[in-house]
Design a protein around this motif. Structure first.
Motif, mmCIF file in Angstrom:
data_model
loop_
_atom_site.group_PDB
_atom_site.id
_atom_site.type_symbol
_atom_site.label_atom_id
_atom_site.label_comp_id
_atom_site.label_asym_id
_atom_site.label_seq_id
_atom_site.Cartn_x
_atom_site.Cartn_y
_atom_site.Cartn_z
ATOM 1 N N GLU A 168 18.541 82.147 6.292
ATOM 2 C CA GLU A 168 18.938 81.401 7.442
ATOM 3 C C GLU A 168 18.566 82.133 8.714
ATOM 4 O O GLU A 168 18.265 81.594 9.599
ATOM 5 C CB GLU A 168 20.312 81.103 7.461
ATOM 6 C CG GLU A 168 20.601 80.191 6.295
ATOM 7 C CD GLU A 168 20.065 78.746 6.356
ATOM 8 O OE1 GLU A 168 19.717 78.331 7.527
ATOM 9 O OE2 GLU A 168 19.492 78.287 5.233
ATOM 10 N N ALA A 190 28.316 85.340 7.329
ATOM 11 C CA ALA A 190 28.402 85.582 8.819
ATOM 12 C C ALA A 190 29.488 86.342 9.256
ATOM 13 O O ALA A 190 30.649 86.246 8.195
ATOM 14 C CB ALA A 190 28.599 84.160 9.287
ATOM 15 N N SER A 220 29.746 81.379 21.037
ATOM 16 C CA SER A 220 30.243 80.437 19.932
ATOM 17 C C SER A 220 29.983 78.871 20.342
ATOM 18 O O SER A 220 30.011 77.987 19.569
ATOM 19 C CB SER A 220 31.360 80.896 18.940
ATOM 20 O OG SER A 220 32.472 80.604 20.165
ATOM 21 N N GLY A 242 21.408 77.257 17.190
ATOM 22 C CA GLY A 242 21.904 77.876 16.154
ATOM 23 C C GLY A 242 22.098 79.166 16.627
ATOM 24 O O GLY A 242 22.148 80.378 15.571
ATOM 25 N N GLU A 264 25.115 81.205 14.985
ATOM 26 C CA GLU A 264 24.698 81.456 13.470
ATOM 27 C C GLU A 264 23.726 82.603 13.303
ATOM 28 O O GLU A 264 24.158 83.520 12.425
ATOM 29 C CB GLU A 264 24.176 80.124 12.882
ATOM 30 C CG GLU A 264 23.981 80.386 11.373
ATOM 31 C CD GLU A 264 23.147 79.244 10.750
ATOM 32 O OE1 GLU A 264 22.109 78.854 11.271
ATOM 33 O OE2 GLU A 264 23.443 78.847 9.644
ATOM 34 N N LEU A 277 25.077 86.037 11.478
ATOM 35 C CA LEU A 277 24.491 86.406 10.201
ATOM 36 C C LEU A 277 23.989 87.817 10.293
ATOM 37 O O LEU A 277 24.250 88.571 9.135
ATOM 38 C CB LEU A 277 23.524 85.501 9.735
ATOM 39 C CG LEU A 277 23.968 84.236 9.277
ATOM 40 C CD1 LEU A 277 23.035 83.102 8.926
ATOM 41 C CD2 LEU A 277 24.822 84.179 7.844
#
Ligand code: V1S
Ligand code: CA
Ligand code: ZN
Length: 397
Positions: free
Chosen positions: A19, A59, A78, A115, A118, A122
């Protein structure tokens, strides 16, 4: 497949999540997460994945991120999106009422893209997982090519880095290890990691980088910057910097690296090592100005590995994706002890093959063609080694 087998007597783990690779900083931005896809293509084409424990990383949680970062900064990362940026944070716009310079470091270098959180959590999760594999003795070498984002500060993004996964990983290692050595071969100064451990003697930071206070990012890391020297700071003399000029080549770099890292390990006696392998120190990098070949860069990994100390290997910069992929694939092969077994002709038969057309399908294209003349004479390198040895004499092991 080239007969790649598991290393004898030690375990290597690979931490990644595909991802991460899908995120985009923007067209003109030099940071390209898809360089990780290219790296993985080469690693898998050689069959190297069969020689490692491969972990799909998760994550990092907010609780994990705030072990280093400030809570309001994590809240911001976030919740901010390219869509709500202008409405929720109008004072971010230059010229707006109340504008006071970049907010949490956001700007051209560190844009807000889809994103973002994320992506950050990650790559950070992968470094934390990798560090835990080392502390639980399940791995001897743990690799996270998506990490190595050494400029991020407690409450500020900087130089394409938002979360400092290296700091978070070192904090994990410090739960079990008395002394951690951090080595940074990215062409830029590892300022975020240096600053985070500025006041402790339990982490020795060592960065090799191009240094020019005025013209080269981030403008820090001169030779004499070795940690605040007031008498009650245990971190004094525990930040080492190797400032270099343009054009350093394999022979000079390898000699310098071993002449500096050897004495650091002998004196400091780290029980774990973190090696940041930023590939922007290669020749032909879009941002860098050194002349290292894949072999010269990789020889740093071989040398560090030879000490047989638990090792966390992370990525970092690297802005000519095909060469980043070549370097990190080669360095993966060094970690599993298969570098001598690889056919240097890339075994790529997928559409990815065309990315390597410029230099041809080889793992080791010559990258030394001097776009930058070597401005690091032997006398300069020797003076650095002398100064570093001098610094190490202050260290009481
Ligand atoms: N060198 C360089 C460079 N190039 C860019 C850049 C170019 C195009 C874009 F669309 C966006 C950014 N930024 C920089 C440097 C930051 C380098 C970060 C290296 C990160 C690492 O490899 O060590 C670890 C991953 N920024 C600057 O030089 C600052 C500026 C001073 C000039 C560039 N503009 C865009 C911002 C201000
Ligand atoms: Ca560096
Ligand atoms: Zn860099």
């Amino acid at each position: 497949r080239n007969g790649i087998s598991r290393p004898k007597g030690y375990t290597v783990s690979w931490h990644a999540n595909p991802e991460v690779e899908k995120h985009h900083f923007g067209m003109a931005h030099p940071m390209k997460p898809w360089r990780l896809t290219l790296t993985k293509e080469i690693v898998m084409a050689y069959g190297m994945h069969t020689a490692m424990d491969t972990h799909l990383s998760r994550a990092a949680t907010v609780e994990e991120l705030v072990e280093f970062h400030k809570e309001d900064y994590i809240d911001f990362l976030s919740s901010v999106t390219p869509q709500n940026l202008a409405t929720n944070y109008p004072w971010l716009k230059p010229g707006a009422v109340g504008y006071s310079g970049p907010f949490f470091g956001v700007g051209e270098d560190c844009p807000i893209f889809d994103g973002l959180f994320e992506y950050c959590s990650l790559y950070a999760g992968a470094s934390i997982d990798a560090a835990r594999k080392l502390t639980s003795h399940q791995s001897d070498i743990a690799i996270n090519w998506s990490g190595g984002l050494h400029h991020a500060k407690k409450a500020e993004a900087s130089g394409f880095c938002y979360i400092n996964d290296i700091v978070l990983a070192i904090l994990q290692l410090l739960r079990h290890h008395p002394r951690v050595l951090y080595i940074d071969i990215d062409v830029h100064h590892g300022d975020g990691v240096e600053q985070a451990f500025w006041s402790t003697d339990r982490v020795l930071t060592l960065s090799f980088h191009k240094y020019d206070k005025e013209t080269f990012f981030p403008g820090t890391g001169p030779l004499d910057d070795t940690g605040p020297t007031h008498p009650d700071n245990p971190g004094a003399h525990h930040s080492l910097n190797v400032p270099l000029n343009d054009g350093i080549d394999d022979v000079s770099y390898q000699w310098l690296f071993e002449s500096v890292v050897g004495p650091c390990i002998d004196t400091y006696r780290p029980t774990a090592i973190v090696l940041q392998c930023g590939a922007d120190s290669l020749g032909h990098d879009r941002l860098g100005c050194f002349n290292l070949n894949i072999q010269g860069h990789g020889s740093c990994v071989s040398y560090v590995k030879s000490f047989k100390i638990p090792l966390l290997v992370v990525g970092g910069g690297g802005y000519t994706p095909r060469n980043v992929a070549r370097a990190w694939a080669h360095e993966t092969s060094i970690c599993i002890g298969a570098d001598k077994d690889l056919d240097p002709t890339l075994p790529l038969h997928t559409p990815f093959r065309h990315h390597f057309a410029e230099e041809g399908p080889t793992l080791f294209p010559p990258l030394h063609a001097t776009r930058f003349e070597n401005k690091n004479p032997r006398t300069y390198l020797e003076s650095i080694v002398t100064a570093i040895r001098e610094q190490l004499r202050y260290m009481h092991g």
